[in-house]
Design a protein around this motif. Sequence first.
Motif, PDB file in Angstrom:
ATOM      1  N   THR A   9       0.831  -1.209   0.000  1.00 51.85           N
ATOM      2  CA  THR A   9       0.000   0.000   0.000  1.00 51.85           C
ATOM      3  C   THR A   9       0.864   1.257   0.000  1.00 51.85           C
ATOM      4  N   VAL A  49      -6.261   5.090  -2.435  1.00 54.66           N
ATOM      5  CA  VAL A  49      -5.474   4.069  -1.752  1.00 54.66           C
ATOM      6  C   VAL A  49      -5.298   4.400  -0.277  1.00 54.66           C
ATOM      7  N   ILE A  52      -7.435   2.805   2.442  1.00 52.73           N
ATOM      8  CA  ILE A  52      -7.119   1.485   2.985  1.00 52.73           C
ATOM      9  C   ILE A  52      -6.515   1.625   4.380  1.00 52.73           C
ATOM     10  N   ARG A 208     -10.366  -4.498  -1.731  1.00 50.80           N
ATOM     11  CA  ARG A 208      -9.246  -4.009  -2.520  1.00 50.80           C
ATOM     12  C   ARG A 208      -9.137  -4.818  -3.796  1.00 50.80           C
ATOM     13  N   TYR A 210      -6.022  -5.898  -6.107  1.00 51.25           N
ATOM     14  CA  TYR A 210      -4.566  -5.833  -6.192  1.00 51.25           C
ATOM     15  C   TYR A 210      -4.087  -5.717  -7.634  1.00 51.25           C
ATOM     16  N   ASN A 213      -4.178  -2.100  -8.502  1.00 53.02           N
ATOM     17  CA  ASN A 213      -2.965  -1.418  -8.051  1.00 53.02           C
ATOM     18  C   ASN A 213      -1.820  -1.629  -9.030  1.00 53.02           C
TER      19      ASN A 213
END
Length: 321
Positions: A9, A49, A52, A208, A210, A213
Amino acid sequence: MGLAIFYETLFVILVSVLTAAVCLSSYLVTRRKTMLYACFAFLFYFLDVVSILQDDYATRTLGPDLSPEYFFVRSIYTLLTGAGFLGSFWLMVCSYVGENRKSVRYAPIIAFVVASFVLLAISGDSKILRFCYYSCRALFMFWILMYGGIQYLKTHDAVERQRLGRYRLQCVALGLLGLLMVSEDVLFFLILSTDIIQIGPITLSAERNYFENLLMVCCALMVGHFAWKQLDIHSSKSPVVDDTQRYRQTVEDLLVYANRHQLTAREREVLDFILRDLDNQNIASSMSLAPSTVKVHVHNILQKTGKANRQELIQDFWKTV
């Protein structure tokens, strides 16, 4: 939050902030709107982000059983940040391809917000509706990639096609990552129907994505490379020397700008000299034309581009190409 996920993160946050800073620097130097939109995109993703870490703090402070109201407000927040970074990317693409119609520029953003809000309001405990809510991001991203691909395929101008096709392989890679984004949500919401997956010491959450990301890190590399290239080009002290990188970039941009505004070959030559900050008399001498003829060409260029004077014309050129 596991230690590995915590550092992952932080890495995404760092990449987002650094890319936004580079894009802002590029915008301040080049005044390209694409760089300003990219800056906003990564700032919004940074805010996305960061939430989170907020969830982890709220869990530790308020306990693991957070109220439904908290998750609803949290979802509204992610809806807005999602609209922020995806909408900014969409406006960046519109600016890059020269799309100026307001209906085209803003309709997809409004559609994303409305569809996401409706799905959020009616989703409740339904895994299918939650999957549809999170998939809105992937659909918006696919729309952006598809629109860029359509513009690339339908253009018949060689220069514009080369310009649009410069990152086509990277866009294909982004599309594949988008499919993995959807697959990840399918796994969480439709197949396993769980909010958490434990893999050894690593805890993965359905809230989330991933692969999203990873996709954004790839976008950061692409956009950061473009921004850095523009900064490098504009660091040249001799932009009018034909063998400089900045001059070669300006020639390509000049062709694109001239084609978008339907300038003639002669008007394109005059525009080239205007960008070098030459007055009508010097342009006339350089092109072996009468000053009155140059004046007519300048008038036609301003009329076709919708600009009132040379300064506005020069600013519009650097902002839009």
